[in-house]
Design a protein around this motif. Structure first.
Motif, PDB file in Angstrom:
ATOM      1  N   GLY A   1      23.580 -62.347  42.596  1.00  0.00           N
ATOM      2  CA  GLY A   1      23.372 -63.469  41.697  1.00  0.00           C
ATOM      3  C   GLY A   1      23.321 -64.732  42.528  1.00  0.00           C
ATOM      4  N   MET A   2      23.417 -65.861  41.860  1.00  0.00           N
ATOM      5  CA  MET A   2      23.355 -67.141  42.554  1.00  0.00           C
ATOM      6  C   MET A   2      24.668 -67.886  42.307  1.00  0.00           C
ATOM      7  SD  MET A   2      21.594 -69.380  44.346  1.00  0.00           S
ATOM      8  CE  MET A   2      19.886 -68.897  44.233  1.00  0.00           C
ATOM      9  N   LEU A   3      25.417 -68.104  43.374  1.00  0.00           N
ATOM     10  CA  LEU A   3      26.650 -68.874  43.285  1.00  0.00           C
ATOM     11  C   LEU A   3      26.288 -70.349  43.180  1.00  0.00           C
ATOM     12  CD1 LEU A   3      29.762 -69.095  43.461  1.00  0.00           C
ATOM     13  CD2 LEU A   3      29.477 -69.199  45.952  1.00  0.00           C
ATOM     14  N   LEU A   4      26.745 -70.994  42.111  1.00  0.00           N
ATOM     15  CA  LEU A   4      26.456 -72.416  41.926  1.00  0.00           C
ATOM     16  C   LEU A   4      27.551 -73.294  42.499  1.00  0.00           C
ATOM     17  CD1 LEU A   4      25.101 -72.428  38.260  1.00  0.00           C
ATOM     18  CD2 LEU A   4      23.807 -72.341  40.398  1.00  0.00           C
ATOM     19  N   ARG A   5      28.813 -72.913  42.268  1.00  0.00           N
ATOM     20  CA  ARG A   5      29.914 -73.730  42.795  1.00  0.00           C
ATOM     21  C   ARG A   5      31.233 -72.970  42.705  1.00  0.00           C
ATOM     22  NH1 ARG A   5      29.066 -77.063  37.963  1.00  0.00           N
ATOM     23  NH2 ARG A   5      30.526 -76.339  36.414  1.00  0.00           N
ATOM     24  N   ARG A   6      32.192 -73.477  43.462  1.00  0.00           N
ATOM     25  CA  ARG A   6      33.581 -73.004  43.394  1.00  0.00           C
ATOM     26  C   ARG A   6      34.438 -74.198  43.009  1.00  0.00           C
ATOM     27  NH1 ARG A   6      32.111 -70.449  48.398  1.00  0.00           N
ATOM     28  NH2 ARG A   6      32.003 -68.207  48.066  1.00  0.00           N
TER      29      ARG A   6
END
Length: 105
Positions: free
Chosen positions: A39-44
């Motif tokens: 998937g695509m990690l957008l933020r932590r």
């Protein structure tokens, strides 16, 4: 929330926010996909990791808690963004992810 309570919450949000019917087994598969970085990690942030992942042909935004390997919630498709800059980054990431997954189920 108990472990089962978390799963029930996520399953309810998938139906409510995207019209996607998930079973507990489907949810485990999604959690495994996110744990594998599919998937695509957008933020932590303090809530966990925000991901965009394709589910039944739709791009779904969710919060994943890596410490327990669980999806905590599924965000609305039209969720508000924290700022204009954050919105731009998230939209750009979603566009890139769409391009990477054309034709993927």
């Amino acid at each position: 929330m108990t472990r089962d309570g978390i799963a029930d919450h996520v399953i309810e949000r998938a139906l409510e926010r995207y019209g996607i019917v998930l079973t507990w087994g489907d949810l485990r598969v999604l959690e495994d996909r996110v744990a594998r970085r599919d998937g695509m990690l957008l933020r932590r942030d303090l809530r966990g990791e925000t991901w965009v992942i394709r589910v039944e042909g739709q791009l779904v935004t969710l919060i994943f808690e890596p410490g327990i390997g669980r999806i905590r919630t599924i965000l609305p498709a039209d969720k508000p963004f924290a700022s204009g800059q954050q919105r731009w980054r998230e939209e750009r990431a979603q566009q890139k992810y769409r391009g990477r997954t054309k034709g993927a189920a």
